[in-house]
Design a protein around this motif. Sequence first.
Motif, mmCIF file in Angstrom:
data_model
loop_
_atom_site.group_PDB
_atom_site.id
_atom_site.type_symbol
_atom_site.label_atom_id
_atom_site.label_comp_id
_atom_site.label_asym_id
_atom_site.label_seq_id
_atom_site.Cartn_x
_atom_site.Cartn_y
_atom_site.Cartn_z
ATOM 1 N N TYR A 269 0.841 -1.207 0.000
ATOM 2 C CA TYR A 269 0.000 0.000 0.000
ATOM 3 C C TYR A 269 0.873 1.252 0.000
ATOM 4 C CZ TYR A 269 -3.651 3.335 1.147
ATOM 5 O OH TYR A 269 -4.499 4.408 1.109
ATOM 6 N N LEU A 270 1.869 1.262 0.869
ATOM 7 C CA LEU A 270 2.731 2.445 0.975
ATOM 8 C C LEU A 270 3.524 2.652 -0.308
ATOM 9 C CD1 LEU A 270 4.011 2.160 4.667
ATOM 10 C CD2 LEU A 270 2.325 3.771 3.725
ATOM 11 N N ALA A 271 4.020 1.559 -0.885
ATOM 12 C CA ALA A 271 4.808 1.673 -2.109
ATOM 13 C C ALA A 271 3.965 2.294 -3.221
ATOM 14 C CB ALA A 271 5.317 0.298 -2.533
ATOM 15 N N ARG A 272 2.672 1.958 -3.225
ATOM 16 C CA ARG A 272 1.833 2.411 -4.330
ATOM 17 C C ARG A 272 1.140 3.737 -4.062
ATOM 18 N NH1 ARG A 272 -2.408 -1.678 -7.230
ATOM 19 N NH2 ARG A 272 -3.489 -0.101 -8.473
ATOM 20 N N TYR A 273 0.798 4.007 -2.815
ATOM 21 C CA TYR A 273 -0.069 5.164 -2.546
ATOM 22 C C TYR A 273 0.518 6.267 -1.681
ATOM 23 C CZ TYR A 273 -3.569 2.331 -4.740
ATOM 24 O OH TYR A 273 -4.238 1.588 -5.645
ATOM 25 N N ALA A 274 1.680 6.036 -1.062
ATOM 26 C CA ALA A 274 2.256 7.121 -0.276
ATOM 27 C C ALA A 274 2.641 8.241 -1.234
ATOM 28 C CB ALA A 274 3.469 6.631 0.509
#
Length: 285
Positions: A269-274
């Motif tokens: 999630y972080l890799a894609r949306y941060a």
Amino acid sequence: HAKREGRGRAEIYTDALALEAQDRAELERDLLMGLQRDEFLLEFQPQVDALTGRAVAAEALVRWAHPERDLVLPPAFVPLAEESGAIVALGDWVMGRVCETAARWAEAGMDHRIAINVSARELGQPDFFLRLRHAMAAQGAPPAMLELEITESLAMDMEPRVLDQLAALRADGVAVAIDDFGTGYSNLARLKELPVDRVKIDHSLVRDIVTSAQARTICSAVVGLIQGLGLQVVVEGVESQAQMDMLRVLGCTLFQGYHLARPMNEDAYLARYAAPDADAARDAG
Ligand code: C2E
Ligand code: MG
Ligand code: MG
Ligand code: MG
């Protein structure tokens, strides 16, 4: 021969039923042990703003990494946990993990809310709100990072005491969403009075909107109703671009569904949306 075959089928059928019951009993028994053994995990599914293409919130969805099974999804164990009461311990675990995650995201400059699903049995606990506030304080989770999802049928059924506590929590900055809207019977006058920020339209209301004019009419009316009450609409279960295009014409901008992304672990999630600035904040920190 025919007779024996018939009986054979009946026996197989009985066995399948017995197995299913045994399966359920086994899962129910394993639940509390699974909590002690730390077998549960959270996945996050983004709610995406179509205007910016960015995620604005993540729904936390619990999964069970049962040692003898594939990853077990909530429909197989959340109802069991509600029946047995284990949902209270499971809910505490979810609250703790979400608050811990929200505190870390806030620290890193991420402003995506994390939504927690709350079931009837949990909300019925007299100390539910107290425990949530304890979890927030213990983990240092900012209220503005959290959201509670309460199903439509549960929301329509809330006692005044629960409504007051929900309103107080919302006044402190926690967002409140009605989940699975369109699957229950809503008292529309009541909907207007509930302390909520947004309404999540159930996937059953959007499934056929591309092929059926009737489905489109119903969906359009529901969207108009929610927006007319000044509430935000989130559409759940969006599985195709055609559905999304149609929903945008109807005035929807917030989407959650497989077409945008499946639930995923926190790292993914972080890799894609941060956001880039969140990356910078994390690097600087
Ligand atoms: P929900 O709150 O309505 O969550 C959305 C469900 O739809 C999730 O199923 C999600 O994986 C699934 N979904 C997302 N996009 C799509 C799509 O495009 N198409 C389809 N067909 N499905 C999609 P999941 O993870 O199996 O969870 C099922 C339900 O279990 C949730 O429904 C929620 O009611 C409950 N649940 C999940 N996590 C928790 C939890 O931590 N606590 C409690 N009390 N209930 C939970
Ligand atoms: Mg939900
Ligand atoms: Mg839902
Ligand atoms: Mg649901």
